[in-house]
Design an enzyme around this catalytic site. Structure first.
Site, PDB file in Angstrom:
ATOM      1  N   ASP A 235       0.840  -1.190   0.000  1.00 14.10           N
ATOM      2  CA  ASP A 235       0.000   0.000   0.000  1.00 14.10           C
ATOM      3  C   ASP A 235       0.885   1.254   0.000  1.00 14.10           C
ATOM      4  O   ASP A 235       1.961   1.253   0.595  1.00 14.10           O
ATOM      5  CB  ASP A 235      -0.869  -0.027   1.266  1.00 14.10           C
ATOM      6  CG  ASP A 235      -1.760   1.188   1.369  1.00 14.10           C
ATOM      7  OD1 ASP A 235      -2.593   1.366   0.473  1.00 14.10           O
ATOM      8  OD2 ASP A 235      -1.609   1.968   2.336  1.00 14.10           O
ATOM      9  N   GLU A 259       1.612  -0.089  -4.839  1.00 15.43           N
ATOM     10  CA  GLU A 259       0.688   0.955  -5.289  1.00 15.43           C
ATOM     11  C   GLU A 259       1.403   2.285  -5.538  1.00 15.43           C
ATOM     12  O   GLU A 259       1.748   2.998  -4.599  1.00 15.43           O
ATOM     13  CB  GLU A 259      -0.409   1.154  -4.236  1.00 15.43           C
ATOM     14  CG  GLU A 259      -1.432   2.181  -4.625  1.00 15.43           C
ATOM     15  CD  GLU A 259      -2.125   2.827  -3.428  1.00 15.43           C
ATOM     16  OE1 GLU A 259      -3.098   3.551  -3.650  1.00 15.43           O
ATOM     17  OE2 GLU A 259      -1.684   2.618  -2.285  1.00 15.43           O
TER      18      GLU A 259
END
Ligand SMILES: *[C@@H]1O[C@H](CO)[C@@H](O)[C@H](O)[C@H]1NC(C)=O
Ligand SMILES: *[C@@H]1O[C@H](CO)[C@@H](O)[C@H](O)[C@H]1NC(C)=O
Ligand SMILES: *[C@@H]1O[C@H](CO)[C@@H](O)[C@H](O)[C@H]1NC(C)=O
Ligand SMILES: *[C@@H]1O[C@H](CO)[C@@H](O)[C@H](O)[C@H]1NC(C)=O
Ligand SMILES: *[C@@H]1O[C@H](CO)[C@@H](O)[C@H](O)[C@H]1NC(C)=O
Ligand SMILES: *[C@@H]1O[C@H](CO)[C@@H](O)[C@H](O)[C@H]1NC(C)=O
Length: 552
Positions: A235, A259
């Site tokens: 993330d 990400e």
């Protein structure tokens, strides 16, 4: 395959991490063959199996989804042909409620060595891992390494965070000094400052620091080993130090996708070249939206070429069209034909497809938090149009890999761009999958589309949704029937056996077997003969799988 080393890291960390590299981990080659379903545990399935329990998406509170609930819904996931599951972060998050809710999503960690008890116990998570693996599926863990979280509820984060509340980063020295990101496009600013706000600041880990790096690596190794995790999503990878990302990827020895929320081709391909082997394909995602929700096909055609030229390996990226951070497709346009084309593109395009829970039910929420509806309220409808479509798409993607060893490694190429159509082929010449996508929507009228060369002259191909057969002419052209803006997907008819689609059996086949006509002991001849001989000579089990194939 590995991205080249970026040398601004501490050599000792690398040496240490090589020594503990896991030997059984699934790497990028294994993951490329997979198709991933992304869940948000709190919103996916409850232990009681309820399909009515209310969940106010706007309020942002825990709604009761659990790992046990997920176990009970693995049939639902596998029924669409997925062979990997990505679950939302598992670690303990900050407790408490603010104006926009609670930590139901899992992105507000406080103790990375404890589990989030809202989702279940350690045993529940172990059971989930076992259940996933016993189906031959992979488990991916969403992983927060950029920050911890603290509720200040409006008081100044510079002075009101109690760092001793974090495990193991129980001291402010493990963090960057407090500042709030002021320019999200300035990577230095975005990496040194916080992604949070004044209500829930997200203290930003000092990921350049050797101690922080080794603590995160030790933790990740521990999680991977304890829960047999096959791959990681990182993330907020854009917000950590790139040098850290590089070391972290090298140290894990298993697939990792990070990400980096950016539509710049150059940025995304630089990340893949220098820091992390895979990132979600955001440039193509934005171009895909242009193509299907804004009528601009050529943007997508161009972006595909641009990415292929700039990235080390576009087939190692993650292909997606929805996730928990972006607007759902149906919130731009809820036309079902557009939704079908987008799914066909997402699953059959290059990279590891990752489909976010609820896309199969055509859920409509716009951005966060409305894109995080409780899936149970859809009743897990396995008859929904998109559920069945995804099953077919995953089936042909899997079958293409059986027939063509190199299918996933060959980047797609556009063979036709019309005012409202884009045709892509993927795979080895002669064994390729051809997808013809349309942005006309379901109001589109029936028409003939003449596709220029896409198969050798005289090749019979089967369209997997209509089961109609077409044969290419002397020039290799196919005259195909378009209607209602539906996508079309073609595969050479002589290799359809084994696909489980359009009445072809789902039995194990090999390319060599199909080429020599020796599959199932039939000597030679066309597909129709093979299939009818199957019907008289094969045992009951296969007849059953034939009729299941017909249901699609
Ligand atoms: C859902 O939560 C929002 C925000 O807290 C609130 O305004 C709304 O009234 C709630 N809706 C229902 C149906 O309870
Ligand atoms: C934060 O403040 C709101 C009122 O502004 C209050 O309702 C809420 O309970 C507070 N949350 C915490 C965790 O202190
Ligand atoms: C932080 O944790 C370490 C290891 O558990 C401990 O030795 C140390 O005393 C803690 N420091 C603070 C400030 O709580
Ligand atoms: C980017 O952010 C850094 C750190 O906040 C700052 O020092 C630098 O001036 C910024 N660069 C630009 C071009 O704004
Ligand atoms: C499509 O987008 C491209 C930019 O990517 C632009 O140059 C072109 O004019 C657009 N076409 C239409 C029809 O809007
Ligand atoms: C295909 O082969 C695998 C491995 O040999 C086996 O587990 C599976 O049951 C077979 N499938 C069919 C449909 O025969």
């Amino acid at each position: 395959m590995r991205p080249k080393a970026n040398m601004n890291f501490v050599a000792g960390v690398l040496a240490l991490s090589c020594a503990v590299e896991s030997s059984v981990a699934a790497g990028i080659a294994e993951w490329k063959s997979r198709s991933v379903y992304q869940t948000m545990t709190d919103r996916f399935a409850r232990t009681d199996g309820s399909t009515v329990s209310s969940c106010n998406t706007t309020a942002g509170l825990y709604c009761g989804g659990t790992w046990k609930g997920t176990i009970d819904k693995l049939d639902y996931i596998q029924g669409m042909g997925f062979d990997a599951v990505m679950i939302s972060p598992i670690v303990e998050n900050v407790e408490g409620r603010v104006s926009y809710g609670e930590a139901y999503h899992g992105y507000w960690p406080t103790d990375i060595y404890s589990l989030n008890s809202h989702f279940g116990t350690k045993q529940d998570l172990l059971d989930l891992s076992d259940a996933v693996h016993s189906r031959g599926m992979y488990l991916m863990m969403d992983t927060v390494v950029n920050n911890m979280a603290y509720i200040t509820n409006g008081s100044n984060p510079a002075t009101n965070i109690d760092y001793s509340s974090f495990t193991p980063f129980n001291n402010s020295d493990y963090f960057h000094p407090y500042c709030k990101i002021t320019d999200w496009n300035n990577y230095t600013n975005a990496q040194l400052c916080q992604t949070g706000d004044k209500i829930v600041p997200l203290p930003d880990l000092f990921t350049e620091h050797e101690d922080v790096q080794s603590m995160l690596q030790d933790w990740a190794h521990d999680m991977v080993k304890t829960y047999s995790i096959d791959g990681l999503r990182i993330d907020a990878a854009k917000h950590v130090s790139p040098g850290f990302l590089h070391n972290f990827d090298n140290s894990m020895g298993e697939f990792m996708t990070g990400e980096v929320l950016d539509q710049s081709v150059n940025t995304i391909c630089t990340y893949q070249r220098k820091y992390i082997e895979s990132v979600p394909n955001y440039p193509v995602y934005y171009a895909m939206l242009q193509a299907f929700t804004n009528g601009n096909i050529s943007t997508l055609a161009e972006k595909i070429i641009e990415m292929k030229a700039a990235c080390p390996d576009v087939t190692g990226l993650v292909s997606f069209s929805e996730n928990h951070d972006v607007e759902r497709i149906a919130s731009f346009n809820d036309d079902i034909a557009l939704a079908k084309n987008i799914l066909a593109f997402t699953i059959l395009f290059d990279g590891v497809p990752m489909i976010y829970q609820g896309q199969e039910q055509h859920l409509k929420g716009s951005g966060t938090p409305l894109n995080r509806q409780a899936l149970w309220l859809s009743g897990y409808d396995t008859d929904s149009v998109l559920y069945k479509l995804i099953a077919k798409l995953n089936t042909i993607r899997k079958h293409a890999q059986v027939i063509d060893d190199n299918y996933v490694n060959i980047p797609s190429r556009a063979v036709f761009e019309g005012g409202s159509e884009l045709a892509l082929v993927k795979g080895t010449e002669g064994l390729q999958v051809l997808s013809v996508l349309s942005n006309q929507g379901s109001a589109g009228k029936p028409y003939k589309l003449s596709l220029p060369y896409s198969f050798n002259a005289g090749t019979e191909v089967t369209e997997i949704f209509t089961c109609k057969k077409y044969t290419s002419n002397n020039q290799g052209e196919i005259q195909l029937d378009m209607d209602a803006g539906e996508p079309r997907v073609f595969f050479p008819t002589k290799y359809m056996t084994g696909s489980g689609l359009c009445g072809y059996s789902a039995a194990n086949v090999t390319l060599a077997g199909l080429k020599t006509g020796k599959a199932y002991g039939t000597s030679q001849g066309n597909q129709a003969r093979q299939i009818s001989s199957l019907a008289v000579s094969l045992p009951m089990v296969l007849l059953v799988s034939l009729s299941i194939g017909n249901l699609f």
